[in-house]
Design a protein around this motif. Structure first.
Motif, mmCIF file in Angstrom:
data_model
loop_
_atom_site.group_PDB
_atom_site.id
_atom_site.type_symbol
_atom_site.label_atom_id
_atom_site.label_comp_id
_atom_site.label_asym_id
_atom_site.label_seq_id
_atom_site.Cartn_x
_atom_site.Cartn_y
_atom_site.Cartn_z
ATOM 1 N N SER A 116 1.783 -1.534 5.087
ATOM 2 C CA SER A 116 1.962 -2.973 4.905
ATOM 3 C C SER A 116 3.460 -3.298 4.945
ATOM 4 O O SER A 116 4.273 -2.512 4.443
ATOM 5 N N ILE A 117 3.806 -4.411 5.582
ATOM 6 C CA ILE A 117 5.228 -4.779 5.720
ATOM 7 C C ILE A 117 5.416 -6.290 5.502
ATOM 8 O O ILE A 117 4.491 -7.066 5.702
ATOM 9 N N THR A 122 10.074 0.040 -4.509
ATOM 10 C CA THR A 122 8.869 0.841 -4.280
ATOM 11 C C THR A 122 8.473 1.624 -5.531
ATOM 12 O O THR A 122 9.304 1.941 -6.376
ATOM 13 N N VAL A 171 14.484 -2.497 5.709
ATOM 14 C CA VAL A 171 13.032 -2.673 5.565
ATOM 15 C C VAL A 171 12.435 -3.137 6.890
ATOM 16 O O VAL A 171 12.878 -4.135 7.464
ATOM 17 N N ALA A 172 11.442 -2.384 7.377
ATOM 18 C CA ALA A 172 10.749 -2.783 8.601
ATOM 19 C C ALA A 172 9.976 -4.061 8.306
ATOM 20 O O ALA A 172 9.360 -4.169 7.243
ATOM 21 N N TYR A 197 4.017 2.651 7.955
ATOM 22 C CA TYR A 197 3.779 1.934 6.705
ATOM 23 C C TYR A 197 2.456 1.179 6.786
ATOM 24 O O TYR A 197 2.093 0.678 7.842
ATOM 25 N N ILE A 223 12.920 -4.472 -0.962
ATOM 26 C CA ILE A 223 11.697 -4.111 -1.693
ATOM 27 C C ILE A 223 12.013 -3.096 -2.789
ATOM 28 O O ILE A 223 12.990 -2.343 -2.703
ATOM 29 N N PRO A 276 1.996 -0.397 -4.188
ATOM 30 C CA PRO A 276 2.941 0.647 -3.768
ATOM 31 C C PRO A 276 4.384 0.130 -3.678
ATOM 32 O O PRO A 276 5.334 0.884 -3.791
#
Ligand code: AMP
Length: 146
Positions: free
Chosen positions: A47-48, A130, A24-25, A45, A128, A114
């Motif tokens: 949002s991170i 998704t 995950v970034a 993306y 995360i 999302p």
């Protein structure tokens, strides 16, 4: 009320469907907004997650908040990007899931979001879940149910 027929599916654990933390970034608290903008732009993306030095989840940072923060009245104030810190822009109040939570709980959140962050009891970021992954599993399930 959930039909008994669908209980097995809905009560499946999300554990095997989480995108793990290492894929995950993310950005770190203390990073500046310029770095965050680079990560958000390069990854694509919107949002991170924001993590601290112990890999604990501290918040979420969106592209929109970063760009909003440098919008002046007449022009974009790019030079401010280096002065603003990620923790000034992130949203710290977040709903999260645990690895032991069920699909059902994931569904409820992912109607509006999302993705949702998954954390351990001590706040360590696990990854995360998704909406895309959940929808894929739902599609598989629906196509196989008569
Ligand atoms: P997707 O399911 O790929 O459409 O992703 C939905 C949203 O989840 C993206 O816009 C990101 O905000 C987030 N996301 C998905 N995959 C990653 C990842 N590998 N690293 C960071 N964020 C992600």
């Amino acid at each position: 009320m959930i039909s008994i027929k669908h209980k097995d599916f809905l009560f499946t654990s999300i554990k095997d469907y989480i995108i793990p933390a290492e894929k995950v970034a993310h950005v770190q608290v203390g990073n500046n907004a310029e770095h965050a903008l680079l990560v958000l732009t390069k990854t694509g993306y919107s949002s991170i997650p924001v993590l601290d030095a112990e890999d604990k989840l501290q918040g979420l940072l969106s592209m929109r908040t970063v760009t909003d923060s440098i919008l002046g009245l007449a022009h974009i104030e790019y030079e401010r990007l280096r002065e603003i810190s990620v923790d000034q822009l992130m949203r710290a109040e977040l709903d999260t899931l645990k690895t032991t939570d069920t699909f059902q709980k994931g569904f409820d959140y992912l109607i509006d979001l999302p993705f949702i962050c998954v954390v351990e009891d001590d706040g360590t970021f696990s990854g995360i879940l998704t909406r895309r992954v959940i929808l894929k599993q739902l599609k598989k399930y629906i196509y196989n149910v008569h």
